[in-house]
Design a protein around this motif. Structure first.
Motif, short mmCIF file in Angstrom:
data_model
loop_
_atom_site.label_atom_id
_atom_site.label_comp_id
_atom_site.label_asym_id
_atom_site.label_seq_id
_atom_site.Cartn_x
_atom_site.Cartn_y
_atom_site.Cartn_z
N SER A 1 0.85 -1.20 0.00
CA SER A 1 0.00 0.00 0.00
C SER A 1 0.87 1.24 0.00
CB SER A 1 -0.91 0.02 1.23
OG SER A 1 -0.15 0.20 2.41
N VAL A 2 0.28 2.35 -0.40
CA VAL A 2 0.98 3.63 -0.34
C VAL A 2 1.33 3.96 1.11
CG1 VAL A 2 0.73 6.13 -0.69
CG2 VAL A 2 -0.04 4.53 -2.46
N LYS A 3 0.43 3.64 2.02
CA LYS A 3 0.67 3.91 3.44
C LYS A 3 1.92 3.17 3.92
CE LYS A 3 -1.50 3.60 8.01
NZ LYS A 3 -2.71 3.18 8.77
N GLU A 4 2.06 1.90 3.54
CA GLU A 4 3.24 1.14 3.94
C GLU A 4 4.51 1.71 3.31
OE1 GLU A 4 2.60 -2.95 3.07
OE2 GLU A 4 0.96 -3.18 4.49
N LEU A 5 4.40 2.10 2.04
CA LEU A 5 5.56 2.68 1.36
C LEU A 5 6.01 3.95 2.05
CD1 LEU A 5 7.58 2.96 -0.94
CD2 LEU A 5 5.78 4.01 -2.32
N LEU A 6 5.08 4.81 2.40
CA LEU A 6 5.44 6.05 3.09
C LEU A 6 6.10 5.76 4.43
CD1 LEU A 6 2.23 8.16 2.32
CD2 LEU A 6 4.49 8.40 1.26
N GLY A 7 5.63 4.70 5.09
CA GLY A 7 6.24 4.31 6.36
C GLY A 7 7.68 3.86 6.17
N GLU A 8 7.94 3.12 5.09
CA GLU A 8 9.30 2.65 4.81
C GLU A 8 10.21 3.82 4.45
OE1 GLU A 8 10.56 -0.42 5.21
OE2 GLU A 8 8.61 -0.94 6.07
N ILE A 9 9.69 4.77 3.67
CA ILE A 9 10.49 5.94 3.31
C ILE A 9 10.82 6.75 4.56
CG2 ILE A 9 10.52 8.10 2.02
CD1 ILE A 9 8.73 6.77 -0.07
N PHE B 1 8.00 0.84 -7.95
CA PHE B 1 6.63 1.17 -7.57
C PHE B 1 5.67 0.89 -8.73
CE2 PHE B 1 3.01 4.08 -7.36
CZ PHE B 1 2.49 3.72 -6.13
N ASN B 2 4.52 0.34 -8.40
CA ASN B 2 3.46 0.11 -9.39
C ASN B 2 2.13 0.46 -8.75
OD1 ASN B 2 1.63 -0.82 -11.29
ND2 ASN B 2 2.76 -2.71 -11.73
N GLU B 3 1.53 1.54 -9.24
CA GLU B 3 0.27 2.00 -8.65
C GLU B 3 -0.84 0.97 -8.76
OE1 GLU B 3 -0.13 2.96 -12.98
OE2 GLU B 3 1.48 2.87 -11.49
N LEU B 4 -0.71 0.04 -9.69
CA LEU B 4 -1.73 -0.99 -9.87
C LEU B 4 -1.60 -2.13 -8.85
CD1 LEU B 4 -1.61 -1.24 -13.76
CD2 LEU B 4 -3.18 0.11 -12.36
N MET B 5 -0.49 -2.15 -8.12
CA MET B 5 -0.22 -3.25 -7.20
C MET B 5 -0.34 -2.85 -5.74
SD MET B 5 0.24 -5.67 -9.32
CE MET B 5 0.84 -6.99 -8.26
N LYS C 1 -2.85 -1.13 -2.56
CA LYS C 1 -4.25 -1.13 -2.16
C LYS C 1 -5.00 0.11 -2.64
CE LYS C 1 -4.65 -1.26 2.22
NZ LYS C 1 -4.75 -1.67 3.63
N GLU C 2 -4.33 1.26 -2.61
CA GLU C 2 -5.01 2.51 -2.96
C GLU C 2 -5.14 2.72 -4.46
OE1 GLU C 2 -2.65 3.10 0.88
OE2 GLU C 2 -2.38 2.14 -1.09
N GLN C 3 -4.40 1.94 -5.25
CA GLN C 3 -4.44 2.06 -6.72
C GLN C 3 -4.12 3.49 -7.18
OE1 GLN C 3 -5.85 -0.77 -9.22
NE2 GLN C 3 -4.56 -1.53 -7.58
N ARG C 4 -3.08 4.06 -6.58
CA ARG C 4 -2.68 5.42 -6.95
C ARG C 4 -1.21 5.63 -6.63
NH1 ARG C 4 -1.76 8.57 -2.50
NH2 ARG C 4 -2.80 8.04 -0.53
N TYR C 5 -0.69 6.75 -7.10
CA TYR C 5 0.67 7.17 -6.76
C TYR C 5 0.68 7.92 -5.42
CZ TYR C 5 2.16 6.38 -11.63
OH TYR C 5 2.46 5.83 -12.85
N PRO C 6 1.81 7.94 -4.73
CA PRO C 6 1.93 8.86 -3.60
C PRO C 6 1.83 10.30 -4.13
CG PRO C 6 3.74 7.27 -3.61
CD PRO C 6 3.03 7.14 -4.92
N LEU D 1 4.80 13.19 0.23
CA LEU D 1 6.26 13.11 0.26
C LEU D 1 6.86 14.30 0.99
CD1 LEU D 1 7.04 11.78 -3.34
CD2 LEU D 1 6.71 10.49 -1.23
N ASP D 2 6.29 15.48 0.78
CA ASP D 2 6.81 16.67 1.46
C ASP D 2 6.59 16.60 2.97
OD1 ASP D 2 7.69 17.74 -0.91
OD2 ASP D 2 6.00 19.12 -1.17
N GLU D 3 5.53 15.92 3.38
CA GLU D 3 5.29 15.76 4.82
C GLU D 3 6.37 14.89 5.46
OE1 GLU D 3 1.38 14.24 5.33
OE2 GLU D 3 0.37 16.08 4.66
N LEU D 4 6.96 14.00 4.68
CA LEU D 4 8.03 13.15 5.21
C LEU D 4 9.32 13.92 5.39
CD1 LEU D 4 7.49 9.90 3.09
CD2 LEU D 4 6.83 10.28 5.46
N THR D 5 9.64 14.80 4.41
CA THR D 5 10.87 15.58 4.52
C THR D 5 10.88 16.69 3.48
OG1 THR D 5 13.31 15.52 4.40
CG2 THR D 5 12.12 13.99 2.98
#
Length: 539
Positions: A88-96, A114-118, A120-125, A130-134
């Motif tokens: 999921s995008v949420k998990e990816l953001l957590g890893e970043i 990254f593949n937006e089709l794979m 859960k949210e079916q979208r890009y971050p 991303l700016d909220e992370l850094t």
């Protein structure tokens, strides 16, 4: 002189007769004998190293005819979304976020696969996420195709991109309905962006080391490198070869992922011609990109996408522009190739080759075409008539097949059209395009034979080939594509001793077990360069 004997096995020679023998003998760095176990035993002495195969397969060292060696290594060293844990995008953001906490301010954070089709949210971050992370690090997320990226504001500022920046030819700096940057860079916009975030020499050397280690474990002894990042990465690869740090045989295409046209023109102007080099490192064809990504989707098609009646993809050049770039290279004796996925891009390239051959005919030019994605029968016939060598990507539909079916519909019956091309007498080769998808050649072999996606969906089954056909694609045919068929690509007397020893007999196992095939030992130039220590060796 070192002698290695492989006995009691299944030696798939890939010779013109398609012979399969029990045993082979290596002396020094060459194959000296192939035959029965009894015939080989008569040639042994007390110093011979004997490997009892116990019925397992020996293949010629496998050749990946299209991959990106540096990018593959870099993807193995950084955060990779192909990790099954990132769903999921949420998990990816957590890893970043974890990586951000480990990196000094100003460092670049790279994410691959990254593949937006794979997810859960079916979208890009989003750029906001991303700016909220850094705001003090550059974040670059490379889509699985390598042609699209999502970056944060710091990355855009580094490249001097703002809401007034004009889209480059063949690319898009995406904006939302209010004209605000989304952080998504498509095709040339992303490829040009990457020149602002170069890799250090240390990163490049580490990437080579990591990539080679993994490839040798797959039984791959040669690769056709489809382009590094820039002139610097090309130089580092040459220096690694001179310092004996290249553990694979490399056929390096004259092309790059960043500013490809300029790099290719400069290399042609320098007079460094295709096939300059030696058995370990050689200069390959001059290469350009003509269209985009099959999964983006951004490939150039003659008919609109099934998923979007207004979308025909991207062409990077006009036919005349492509002809003008390639004409001096063809006349000077270079091998040529292009990245061409869609039928419109393929047709354009075929027109260029036809013009070149009419005006400046060359015998045995061995010009190639990388990918040859959507290739209907009329273009297949022209590929044969022009003597082109297609480099297909058998593993692509395994991972991306469902998206191909959605975007191209019935055209998938002639995507990566191995069977029809082989039936026409075309020399067909295979490459993974790693890290776009797995470098594991046995996934490619399974897909070429079965044409069933990872999700179990039948995919263009009219293009199914035999196992021996696809083994040829990964061995002797790939050697032919680099003019090396006289020294490697098959297990024949006098050829280089590059071998892959598998953990089973692949001629006597169910096709689905190809996905589980492992390499027990890899031999390069007569030396063991990888081993799981599971074969019996008597010295």
């Amino acid at each position: 002189m070192r002698k290695l004997a492989f006995i009691n096995g299944e030696v798939i020679t890939v010779n013109p007769q398609g012979d399969v023998f029990e045993a082979c003998l290596v002396e020094g760095n060459r194959i000296s004998k192939v035959g029965t176990t009894e015939e080989i035993k008569k040639l042994l002495n007390i110093k011979t190293e004997i490997i009892d195969l116990k019925g397992k397969t020996v293949l010629p060292g496998l050749i990946d005819a299209h991959m990106h060696l540096y990018l593959y290594g870099i993807s193995l060293l950084n955060l990779n979304c192909k990790n099954p844990g990132i769903t999921s995008v949420k998990e990816l953001l957590g890893e970043i976020k974890k990586v951000v906490s480990e990196k000094a301010k100003g460092e670049v954070i790279r994410v691959f696969g990254f593949n937006e089709l794979m997810v859960k949210e079916q979208r890009y971050p989003t750029i906001q996420e991303l700016d909220e992370l850094t705001t003090e690090h550059t974040i670059i997320i490379t889509r699985t195709c390598g042609h699209i990226g999502v970056v944060n504001t710091a990355a855009l500022q580094l490249a001097g991109i703002n809401h007034d920046t004009i889209d480059p030819h063949g690319g898009t700096i995406e904006k939302d309905g209010y004209g605000r940057l989304t952080g998504r860079l498509i095709e040339n916009a992303f490829l040009e962006f990457n020149q602002y975030v170069p890799y250090s020499e240390e990163e490049l050397y580490n990437a080579l080391e990591k990539a080679q280690e993994q490839l040798l474990s797959y039984g791959i002894t040669s690769v056709h490198d489809a382009g590094g990042f820039d002139e610097n990465s090309f130089r580092v690869m040459q220096q690694a070869s001179q310092a004996d740090q290249l553990k694979l045989r490399v056929y390096a295409m004259i092309g790059s992922l960043n500013n490809c046209e300029t790099f290719t023109k400069n290399m042609i102007a320098s007079g460094i011609v295709t096939n300059t080099g030696n058995d370990s490192f050689k200069i390959g064809p001059a290469k350009l990109f003509t269209d985009g990504s099959s999964t983006g989707p951004t490939i150039a098609t003659r008919e609109p996408y099934t998923s979007d009646s207004e979308n025909y993809g991207y062409l990077q050049y006009s036919e005349d522009e492509l002809y003008k770039i390639f004409s001096p290279a063809h006349k000077k004796g270079y091998q040529l190739t292009v990245h061409a996925q869609g039928d419109k891009a393929i047709e354009q390239y075929l027109n260029v080759i036809e013009r070149l051959q009419e005006l400046h005919p060359r015998q045995d030019h061995r010009h190639r075409v990388e990918h040859l994605g959507v290739c209907p029968p009329d273009l297949q016939q022209r590929v044969r008539d022009l003597g082109l060598i297609p480099v297909l990507n058998p593993p692509f539909p395994f991972e991306f097949g469902e998206s191909y079916l959605r975007n191209y519909g019935g055209r998938t019956d002639y995507m990566y059209a191995a069977k029809q091309l082989i039936d026409l007498g075309v020399v067909v080769t295979a490459g993974s395009d790693a890290p776009i998808t797995t470098a594991n050649p046995f996934v490619g072999m399974f897909m070429a034979v079965e044409r069933i996606t990872k999700g179990g969906t039948p995919f263009g089954q009219v293009q199914r080939v035999t196992l021996l056909d696809v083994i040829r694609m990964y061995t002797i045919n790939a050697a032919y594509a680099s003019r090396d068929e006289k020294i490697k690509g098959s297990i024949e007397v006098g050829k280089l001793a590059d071998l892959a020893i598998l953990n089973k007999s692949i001629l006597n196992c169910p096709t689905e077990e190809l996905l589980d095939v492992e390499v027990e030992m890899t031999v390069l130039n007569g030396e063991f360069v990888y081993s799981k220590h599971s074969c019996e060796v008597n010295i």
